[in-house]
Scaffold this active site. Structure first.
Site, PDB file in Angstrom:
ATOM      1  N   SER A 441       0.817  -1.205   0.000  1.00 58.64           N
ATOM      2  CA  SER A 441       0.000   0.000   0.000  1.00 58.64           C
ATOM      3  C   SER A 441       0.859   1.267   0.000  1.00 58.64           C
ATOM      4  O   SER A 441       1.566   1.545  -0.965  1.00 58.64           O
ATOM      5  CB  SER A 441      -0.949  -0.045   1.206  1.00 58.64           C
ATOM      6  N   ASP A 452      10.450   5.156 -10.021  1.00 62.54           N
ATOM      7  CA  ASP A 452      10.063   5.730 -11.311  1.00 62.54           C
ATOM      8  C   ASP A 452      10.786   7.042 -11.600  1.00 62.54           C
ATOM      9  O   ASP A 452      11.039   7.375 -12.760  1.00 62.54           O
ATOM     10  CB  ASP A 452       8.553   5.952 -11.362  1.00 62.54           C
ATOM     11  N   LYS A 466      -0.621  -4.131  -3.349  1.00 64.78           N
ATOM     12  CA  LYS A 466      -1.920  -3.581  -2.948  1.00 64.78           C
ATOM     13  C   LYS A 466      -2.048  -2.183  -3.547  1.00 64.78           C
ATOM     14  O   LYS A 466      -1.628  -1.209  -2.958  1.00 64.78           O
ATOM     15  CB  LYS A 466      -2.051  -3.513  -1.433  1.00 64.78           C
TER      16      LYS A 466
END
Length: 573
Positions: A441, A452, A466
């Protein structure tokens, strides 16, 4: 998912033990039987059936969920997940004093109002269009499971024979099966009919039946949505706020008692000398033989300033009684702030959760490490189950220079939002982020943003996967609530990680002997803080020695990356 959840007393593994044997012949919803098949699933079902026979529902649920992640095509595993979860939820509700007391005071009208409000919340906020038939059918399963649980039967149907309990299960099946439910109005009407019929035929209080349909409806949505009792909401809000009234311990329940997993520094338990590994075998004179571990855990709760006597067993001494005073305890979200390699100036802290105090705690850790000479930083997210979306965004914003951190998308446009970082206040220290299979999460939001943006190197194992956001909705009808998945989230590159997880730049795989080798598995990052310009390439990173792997394989791999980054910067013109 074997992720720890820190509740008000730190309880994260609930067990619903048999107080009396389940009524013979009453189980249309059955326990798993060992399956004699010559494949890798035989052991899975044998272990699962053992956990079910012992009524260790939390462990059974985790066991089947883990197996289902490995074998998503096995429908029988999904069935066992559904049944185990239904048992687990019934046990949690009826072990919660707030629910047990509230349901006695509820009228049928009150319960119907709760059901209708839950369906309205689902219709308005759930990330997908609700399938009303599925919600009602899940409530049917919850009723059938409930009448096999001694806690439910002893409260609502104490005089009903085993044969009559079996007949109740069959009747509720007939009443619901084959019905078409097109909207929430039809769902409410059918549930009212079922509740009235079961009351007339078997004496089951209608509010008890309706509340099982409430719990079943929430559970049918996805694995993260659920009905919340008053006590469960209090626990959840305590986690969010970062403090609670209690003893300051994290527990797991076992048949021998309540085993201490960790002790919060400065709390009543720590001041009383309780250590990790100790076991609570009695509370206020009631021993494990007289009450279930779950009931003992509930007895640890109480108003601030009240006392509780716990009987402790440890390897250091014979059993002793400790009188402790409950008080408000701050739950740290940042632990083990230290320099782990003074020569290279490698700072380290472990982020255990994302709560309201997390941004403040991270700031304090960063300045402490800065004063200690930090030149690069390892953030440990292993075992972190997540928490507040905003807390994850705030932490990521401390390291991401600018641009997207995470995007959320829901069925309703009001759930669509792009969370972006700001240049001001950004720490430019080189980063290594540690993740494992239990990083979930909000942890994945932070790791995904760092990866990224090529802001650092992610080391460890593929995370849990999740990729959804939940909202907590207190209900106006009563002191209960519902947790609903309201949106999916996406990394800055647009990746949806549900079921896939964040893949590390440097993967650490443990073999059967607990030794490890680190191997770069993804395309190297492209800036001076990345693995590619730190002396690493697509070949193997130096294999960890057995001694290093026994210490902490993932941390040792991260230290290799950090040291390589420092060496690379020193040789650059």
């Amino acid at each position: 998912m074997s992720v720890r959840r820190l509740y008000a007393v730190g309880r994260f593994l609930a067990v619903c033990l048999v107080l009396a044997g389940p009524p013979a012949g009453a189980q249309v919803v059955t326990l798993a039987e060992p399956i004699a098949v010559a494949d890798d699933m035989a052991a899975v079902f044998q272990k699962g059936s053992q956990l079910e026979r012992e009524r260790r529902w939390a462990e059974a649920l985790t066991h089947y969920e883990d197996a289902l992640r490995q074998h998503p095509e096995r429908t029988e595993l999904q069935q066992r997940v559904t049944i185990s979860r239904a048992h687990y939820e019934v046990c949690r509700r009826y072990n919660d004093p707030s629910f047990a007391g509230a349901i006695s005071a509820l009228s049928e009208r009150d319960a119907l109002a709760i059901y209708d409000e839950v369906l309205l919340k689902v219709q308005s906020h759930f990330v997908q269009e609700p399938k009303w038939n599925r919600l009602v059918t899940s409530g049917l399963v919850s009723v059938q499971v409930a009448v096999t649980e001694p806690l439910f039967v002893s409260k609502h149907l104490p005089a009903l024979s085993a044969d009559r309990l079996g007949a109740l299960q069959a009747d509720v099946q007939k009443l619901v099966a084959g019905r078409t439910v097109a909207d929430r109005k039809q769902a409410a009407e059918l549930v009212q009919l079922v509740a009235g019929t079961l009351n007339a035929r078997f004496g089951l209080p209608p509010q008890a039946a309706i509340m099982e349909f409430v719990g079943g409806a929430a559970a049918a949505l996805d694995e993260y949505s659920s009905f919340l009792t008053g006590g469960q909401m209090d626990e959840l809000f305590s986690q969010i706020e970062g403090n609670f009234v209690g003893l300051g311990v994290e527990l797991k329940t076992e048949k021998t008692g309540l085993v201490i997993v960790s002790v919060i520094p400065g709390g009543p338990a720590a001041q009383g000398g309780i250590k990790p590994g100790d076991t609570i075998v009695a509370v206020d004179g009631k021993s494990i033989g007289e009450a279930s571990p779950d009931a003992l855990a509930d007895m640890l709760r109480g108003p601030e300033g009240t006392e509780v006597v716990v009987t402790m067993h440890s390897s250091r001494s014979s059993p002793e009684n400790l009188r402790l005073t409950r008080r408000r305890v701050e739950i740290p979200s940042v632990e083990q702030v230290k320099i782990v390699d003074p020569r290279y100036g490698v700072g380290y802290f472990k982020l255990t959760s994302f709560q309201k105090t997390t941004s403040r705690d991270v700031d304090a850790a960063l300045w402490k490490l800065h004063e200690l000479g930090m030149r690069q930083l390892i953030i440990d997210l292993r075992g972190n189950p997540g928490g507040l979306l905003k807390a994850a965004v705030d932490v990521a914003d401390k390291f991401v220079y600018d641009g997207m951190i995470v995007a959320t998308r829901g069925r309703s446009p009001r759930e669509d939002f792009d969370h972006r970082g700001e240049v001001a206040g950004t720490w430019r220290v080189p980063l290594v982020v540690l993740i494992d299979h239990d990083s979930a999460s909000a942890s994945e939001i932070l790791a995904g943003a760092i990866r990224d943006h090529r802001r650092g190197t992610v080391v460890g194992q593929t995370s849990y996967g999740k990729g959804s956001v939940q909202g907590i909705f207190p209900l106006a009808a009563s002191n209960v609530g519902v947790r609903l998945t309201t949106a999916k989230w996406y990394t800055p590159s647009g990746q949806a990680i549900s079921g896939a997880g964040i893949k590390p730049d440097v993967a650490v795989a443990l073999n059967a002997n607990s030794h490890a080798a680190a191997t770069q598995v993804l395309k190297p990052a492209t800036n001076a803080n990345s693995a590619s310009e730190s002396g690493l390439d697509n070949r193997s990173v130096a294999a960890l020695s057995p001694a290093a792997a026994e210490k902490d394989a993932i941390l040792e791999a991260a230290l290799q990356v950090a040291r390589s980054q420092t060496s690379s910067r020193r040789t650059q013109p």
